[in-house]
Scaffold this motif. Structure first.
Motif, PDB file in Angstrom:
ATOM      1  N   HIS A  62       5.426   3.131  11.186  1.00 24.43           N
ATOM      2  CA  HIS A  62       4.130   3.518  10.869  1.00 24.43           C
ATOM      3  C   HIS A  62       3.094   3.136  11.988  1.00 24.43           C
ATOM      4  O   HIS A  62       3.509   1.955  12.735  1.00 24.43           O
ATOM      5  N   TYR A 109      -2.496   5.909   8.607  1.00 24.27           N
ATOM      6  CA  TYR A 109      -1.679   5.428   9.048  1.00 24.27           C
ATOM      7  C   TYR A 109      -0.659   6.772   9.247  1.00 24.27           C
ATOM      8  O   TYR A 109      -0.589   7.814   8.427  1.00 24.27           O
ATOM      9  N   ASP A 110       0.386   6.993  10.232  1.00 19.62           N
ATOM     10  CA  ASP A 110       1.115   8.030  10.536  1.00 19.62           C
ATOM     11  C   ASP A 110       2.832   7.454  10.628  1.00 19.62           C
ATOM     12  O   ASP A 110       2.887   6.441  11.023  1.00 19.62           O
ATOM     13  N   ILE A 111       3.608   8.675  10.384  1.00 18.60           N
ATOM     14  CA  ILE A 111       5.175   7.987  10.622  1.00 18.60           C
ATOM     15  C   ILE A 111       5.536   8.685  11.778  1.00 18.60           C
ATOM     16  O   ILE A 111       5.399   9.956  11.919  1.00 18.60           O
ATOM     17  N   SER A 154       3.118   5.505   5.534  1.00 17.66           N
ATOM     18  CA  SER A 154       3.537   4.198   5.992  1.00 17.66           C
ATOM     19  C   SER A 154       5.076   3.680   5.280  1.00 17.66           C
ATOM     20  O   SER A 154       5.547   4.501   4.558  1.00 17.66           O
ATOM     21  N   PRO A 165       9.159   7.685   3.268  1.00 18.16           N
ATOM     22  CA  PRO A 165       8.012   7.173   3.501  1.00 18.16           C
ATOM     23  C   PRO A 165       7.083   6.887   2.364  1.00 18.16           C
ATOM     24  O   PRO A 165       7.428   7.547   1.171  1.00 18.16           O
TER      25      PRO A 165
END
Length: 303
Positions: free
Chosen positions: A59, A68-70, A92, A108
């Motif tokens: 992340h 937050y992004d994956i 995350s 995630p």
């Protein structure tokens, strides 16, 4: 000679030496980022579809939206990473595992609200382009506040066995186990695993974990916080899954950082040689020198 009915002392000692001695690793990278500049926080690395190819999920913070992004990236040397795709927005602590019947599973923690998610990618190409064949988001059953930071103990297109943590009484992270057939979900606290860390004086959160095989023996790396919400007290433990006990790891970095979280380990082959690759997050509260952030390192092993 086996000790305490677990892995042989030589296997456990070899593994501990490889994980603990970061400064003596075959190669290492502090503050790891992909070639797009994304931090590789909470990274989990596995072997890719071709020899000497690796894939990582992780992340990264998106400052514009405070989220937050994956992301997913690939590498041929475990230190330099080519960004491929953003798998999820608003998530995350991802993990990834090759499915036993082909394809890949990524899991995630999504937010808001914080809960688990599982996605199945039938082929390598589907994974690299983020085309999931199916997905499942189980309901929270152990906490009204948060459940997340998953690990995949087993994975296929029909069933998953999952480790995760739940925010007990909306106050402290505790360990749990879950299972799903991609339609239904069952979960329960994992008190046995958690107890092996609590005996070391851990009074705060017991969070992320990663189960793996080393030289035919099963282990789990997991994090524990001695004092709840005190990031300087995060430490990492090695659990012998056969014997049922955990040891505190003495992780030694080049600059002497003292706090570590989000451990993950994978047994891989590099140029035809066995190796283990380790990822750990070094929080700023315990970092020394320029070591804050995602740490990736590996050690080549003898056969």
């Amino acid at each position: 000679v086996a000790t305490r009915n677990g892995a042989t002392a030589s296997i456990r000692n070899e593994l501990r030496a490889a994980i603990e001695d970061v400064a003596g690793a075959t190669a290492r990278r502090y503050g790891a980022r992909d070639d797009g500049g994304h931090e590789m926080d909470g990274a989990k690395i596995i072997e890719g579809a071709r020899p000497d190819e690796f894939v990582a999920v992780y992340h990264a913070y998106r400052e514009a939206d405070d989220a937050y992004d994956i992301h997913l990236a690939t590498s041929t040397d475990l230190l330099t990473w080519t960004w491929r795709v953003r798998l999820f927005e608003g998530g995350s602590m991802p993990t990834i595992r090759a499915a036993s019947d082909g394809g890949y599973v990524v899991a995630p923690e999504t937010d808001p609200p914080n809960h688990l998610k599982f996605a199945y990618y039938p082929t390598w190409e589907d994974l690299l382009t983020g085309r999931a064949g199916k997905a499942f988001e189980p309901p929270r059953t152990l906490s009204t506040c948060a459940e997340g930071t998953p690990s995949l103990d087993s994975a296929s297109s029909t069933a998953l066995e999952v480790g995760f943590h739940f925010y007990d009484d909306c106050d402290i992270d505790r360990q749990a186990l879950g299972s799903t057939d991609w339609t239904t979900w069952t979960a329960e606290p994992n008190t046995e695993l958690e107890a092996t860390v609590r005996v070391h004086g851990v009074r705060g959160a017991v969070g992320d974990r990663d189960r793996f095989t080393f030289r035919g023996s099963e282990f789990t790396m997991l994090e524990g916080q001695a004092v709840n919400d005190d990031w300087t007290t995060w430490r990492v433990y090695l659990h012998d899954d056969t014997a049922g006990f955990a040891d505190l790891l003495d992780i030694r970095t080049d600059a002497g950082s003292t706090a570590f979280t989000n451990p993950a380990v994978t047994e891989v082959e590099i140029g035809g040689r066995p190796a283990i690759v380790v990822t750990i997050f070094v929080p700023m509260e315990g970092a020394r020198g320029d070591e804050v952030g995602a740490l990736i390192y590996y050690r080549l092993l003898d056969r």
